[in-house]
Scaffold this active site. Sequence first.
Site, PDB file in Angstrom:
ATOM      1  N   GLU A 101      47.606  45.558  48.689  1.00 34.82           N
ATOM      2  CA  GLU A 101      46.632  44.664  49.321  1.00 34.82           C
ATOM      3  C   GLU A 101      47.333  43.554  50.095  1.00 34.82           C
ATOM      4  OE1 GLU A 101      42.882  41.878  47.945  1.00 34.82           O
ATOM      5  OE2 GLU A 101      42.971  43.966  47.341  1.00 34.82           O
ATOM      6  N   TYR A 137      42.117  31.947  52.893  1.00 33.24           N
ATOM      7  CA  TYR A 137      42.694  32.197  51.571  1.00 33.24           C
ATOM      8  C   TYR A 137      44.202  31.950  51.607  1.00 33.24           C
ATOM      9  CZ  TYR A 137      43.167  34.614  47.045  1.00 33.24           C
ATOM     10  OH  TYR A 137      43.425  34.932  45.731  1.00 33.24           O
ATOM     11  N   SER A 160      35.320  42.010  44.232  1.00 34.17           N
ATOM     12  CA  SER A 160      36.523  42.849  44.206  1.00 34.17           C
ATOM     13  C   SER A 160      36.261  44.296  44.570  1.00 34.17           C
ATOM     14  CB  SER A 160      37.213  42.759  42.837  1.00 34.17           C
ATOM     15  OG  SER A 160      37.608  41.455  42.570  1.00 34.17           O
ATOM     16  N   ASP A 201      45.526  32.809  39.823  1.00 35.12           N
ATOM     17  CA  ASP A 201      46.385  33.965  39.562  1.00 35.12           C
ATOM     18  C   ASP A 201      47.693  33.875  40.336  1.00 35.12           C
ATOM     19  OD1 ASP A 201      44.954  34.352  41.919  1.00 35.12           O
ATOM     20  OD2 ASP A 201      44.438  36.454  41.500  1.00 35.12           O
ATOM     21  N   HIS A 204      41.544  31.122  41.847  1.00 32.96           N
ATOM     22  CA  HIS A 204      42.683  30.613  42.621  1.00 32.96           C
ATOM     23  C   HIS A 204      43.797  30.123  41.706  1.00 32.96           C
ATOM     24  CE1 HIS A 204      41.157  30.974  46.733  1.00 32.96           C
ATOM     25  NE2 HIS A 204      39.975  30.718  46.222  1.00 32.96           N
ATOM     26  N   ALA A 225      31.034  40.574  48.729  1.00 31.43           N
ATOM     27  CA  ALA A 225      30.313  39.710  47.802  1.00 31.43           C
ATOM     28  C   ALA A 225      31.238  38.962  46.846  1.00 31.43           C
ATOM     29  CB  ALA A 225      29.309  40.539  46.992  1.00 31.43           C
ATOM     30  N   ASP A 261      42.276  40.654  40.242  1.00 29.61           N
ATOM     31  CA  ASP A 261      41.258  41.672  40.478  1.00 29.61           C
ATOM     32  C   ASP A 261      41.724  43.046  40.019  1.00 29.61           C
ATOM     33  OD1 ASP A 261      40.011  39.538  41.639  1.00 29.61           O
ATOM     34  OD2 ASP A 261      40.239  40.251  43.704  1.00 29.61           O
TER      35      ASP A 261
END
Length: 413
Positions: A186, A250, A148, A58, A56, A145, A198
């Site tokens: 994304e 997020y 990425s 980036d 958290h 999981a 990622d």
Amino acid sequence: MVMTAVEHRTDVHDWNVAWSRDEGVARAQALFEEAFDRPPEGVWAAPGRVNLIGDHVDYNQGLCLPIALPHRTYVALAPRSDGRVRMVTGLDDGQRWDGSLSEIRPGGVADWVAYCAGPAWSLLRAGIDVPGFDLAIASCVPMGAGLSSSAAVECAVGLGLAELAGHPMGDDAGRSRLAQLCTEAENQVAGAPTGGMDQAASLRARTGHALLLDCELDTVTHVRLPLEDWGLELLVIDTQASHALSDGQYGQRRAACERAAALLGVDSLRQVAEGTDPECLDAVLSMLADPVLARRARHVVTEIWRVGAFVSALGAGDLVRAGRLMVQSHLSLRDDFEVSVRELDVVVDAALAAGALGARMTGGGFGGSAVALVPASAVRTVASAVMAEARRQGTPPPVIHRASASGPAERLL
């Protein structure tokens, strides 16, 4: 996002291993030929990642330290001349999509299609004349999981489409640009407000090294990670508590960080980390009247500091200190950023109690995986203890991977 599922195993001595290069290529190629009745023009692969420390940060322009995993997503591609796009995944129920390039845009596609096709939109916006295409996807990157899987498919597809369009992105400058485009896809097409860690890890990693990524300058430094020489191993522990980055939590954390930075009069919390002595941090954060914002900012600032300290510890061979920093990172993510969950806390605590030098949740949180730095002689002891504690606590049986620092996305066929 839905793609090929990885078999779940509960025997801690039956490690969940990555496919070999040949196996991954063969799976993607066979799926392509079965679906489209022609051979692909090429097969590209991109790895998942595990972040050793620095989560958290980036999107706060900070520092992070991921490695690329040997677990990869494989995509077989061939161009089309009619502007159509056909995609198939390797799931048992045969996920398929048939549409056009014009449909691939924010609001035009959703779910797994947005992740798999989103890079086409970003490349077109960047002036790269992407053709229509047929695409088959096979993956051994665990889904949901926190490793990425989404970035792996974006980067493999992006690398392949750029090459089909006559714009191969082979050098670091090209890969940096492609990472930015995949992140944009994304964010905009899939609606997941992630940073760029990622995608950078998937495209710019180096075998045997961790990737020190400066998210403000977009520079990378390859940090040697000679785990075997140190008598250590990395265990990645998938808690089976699935997470999603587009469910709002997020985005709430990102918005809180942006709000805190604005109230502190800086462009990003990276500037607070660089301009504040540790003993003065409480005074700086007292300027934030909202205690939640103060906690969020405290995590980001101290996490950036921890990344630098962790790299220094690795360079000095001080692995005990490196382990302590991992634990501090987990506590900060749990208490200040509030992105851990019970399943993650259970496996972290169990790994530490059984002899891991360090352990922490990794990735966006709200489920997903933990990473543990473990003496090679204690790997089975730690794994057994994690499994036993999960059973005792009534949490899902974790899937445990032995991880190594792998190489970046590349064309394989």
